[in-house]
Design a protein around this motif. Sequence first.
Motif, PDB file in Angstrom:
ATOM      1  N   GLU A 167     105.370  42.008  12.665  1.00  0.00           N
ATOM      2  CA  GLU A 167     104.276  42.646  11.906  1.00  0.00           C
ATOM      3  C   GLU A 167     104.014  44.090  12.331  1.00  0.00           C
ATOM      4  OE1 GLU A 167     100.888  40.686  10.525  1.00  0.00           O
ATOM      5  OE2 GLU A 167     101.861  38.732  10.395  1.00  0.00           O
ATOM      6  N   GLU A 168     104.126  44.374  13.632  1.00  0.00           N
ATOM      7  CA  GLU A 168     103.825  45.730  14.091  1.00  0.00           C
ATOM      8  C   GLU A 168     104.857  46.732  13.534  1.00  0.00           C
ATOM      9  OE1 GLU A 168     103.497  46.031  18.319  1.00  0.00           O
ATOM     10  OE2 GLU A 168     103.209  48.210  18.203  1.00  0.00           O
ATOM     11  N   ALA A 169     106.152  46.397  13.679  1.00  0.00           N
ATOM     12  CA  ALA A 169     107.195  47.297  13.167  1.00  0.00           C
ATOM     13  C   ALA A 169     107.132  47.382  11.636  1.00  0.00           C
ATOM     14  CB  ALA A 169     108.570  46.818  13.617  1.00  0.00           C
ATOM     15  N   ILE A 170     106.795  46.284  10.975  1.00  0.00           N
ATOM     16  CA  ILE A 170     106.722  46.302   9.505  1.00  0.00           C
ATOM     17  C   ILE A 170     105.625  47.281   9.056  1.00  0.00           C
ATOM     18  CG2 ILE A 170     106.131  44.948   7.437  1.00  0.00           C
ATOM     19  CD1 ILE A 170     107.443  42.505   8.899  1.00  0.00           C
ATOM     20  N   ARG A 171     104.481  47.274   9.760  1.00  0.00           N
ATOM     21  CA  ARG A 171     103.392  48.206   9.394  1.00  0.00           C
ATOM     22  C   ARG A 171     103.871  49.648   9.509  1.00  0.00           C
ATOM     23  NH1 ARG A 171      99.724  44.624  11.326  1.00  0.00           N
ATOM     24  NH2 ARG A 171      99.973  45.357  13.453  1.00  0.00           N
ATOM     25  N   ILE A 172     104.614  49.953  10.577  1.00  0.00           N
ATOM     26  CA  ILE A 172     105.117  51.327  10.770  1.00  0.00           C
ATOM     27  C   ILE A 172     106.156  51.654   9.694  1.00  0.00           C
ATOM     28  CG2 ILE A 172     106.358  52.861  12.364  1.00  0.00           C
ATOM     29  CD1 ILE A 172     105.015  51.189  14.644  1.00  0.00           C
ATOM     30  N   ARG A 173     107.022  50.680   9.351  1.00  0.00           N
ATOM     31  CA  ARG A 173     108.029  50.920   8.295  1.00  0.00           C
ATOM     32  C   ARG A 173     107.351  51.202   6.956  1.00  0.00           C
ATOM     33  NH1 ARG A 173     111.152  45.549   9.075  1.00  0.00           N
ATOM     34  NH2 ARG A 173     112.280  46.085   7.172  1.00  0.00           N
TER      35      ARG A 173
END
Length: 220
Positions: A167-173
């Motif tokens: 979820e954290e990397a997806i938010r940044i993507r």
Amino acid sequence: MAQILIFLGPPGAGKGTQARVVAKALGIPHISTGDILREAARKKTGLGLVAKAKMDKGELVPDDVISPIVEERLGWADCKAGAILDGFPRTVVQAQFLDDMLERAGFGKPLVLNIHVATDSVIKRLTGRRTCQTCGEIYNVYMNPPRQDGVCDKDGGKLTQRADDNEEAIRIRLKAYEHDTVPLIEYYQRKNALRQVDGTEEPEAITERLLGVVKTDDYL
Ligand code: AP5
């Protein structure tokens, strides 16, 4: 004149899923910059180490790192009749680089297929994605699960989850998509090169639509 198809859309839009099938139907290569960078990361090359640090956090790899890789790949003999670009360009600087490069290399104007889905609907798609390490087939544990947990239906390969599908990397993507890639929609609209395709339907229906657009545009 050979033409390049560009698949645009947010993370989880289904670009990879569709590009695999459409490339096969058209008999042209599917070039995924994400796959190229992940392969380099697996092999721990210099490029791979730079890319992995960025990718795992969900950040974009610098334009001057990725653009020459695409230029080199499009020079291969299998691209003579065209190719599908999945994940490139994703900044205006990359799009301008590609325009210049295609002109220099004698390709026609690219056709851009924007697979649109609401960005708030992609979290489940991305956290549920599993990919076959052998053949690259893409599954989803919620929407399109394999028959046997963790095993590819096609070749029995091991299914793995991408390091950036948390979820954290997806938010940044998604932020990178909104900030860097959404401007490309207008960029290609101004060139009359953009076609919109609804990415919320069943995958087979989307494939039909994509092939229909390509046919209407005389790509085939
Ligand atoms: P990249 O690999 O390109 O990832 P992305 O753009 O974030 O896109 P995804 O691969 O996550 O999504 P997709 O649209 O292909 O979805 P998929 O078909 O798999 O890039 C990764 C990273 O590499 C970047 O963050 C960056 O660091 C770097 N990078 C790459 N290119 C770069 C560039 N040009 N410049 C700079 N950096 C670059 O589908 C997702 C899931 O949804 C699957 O589980 C699938 O089964 C499911 N699904 C698909 N279609 C449907 C449907 N119709 N209905 C329901 N579920 C569906």
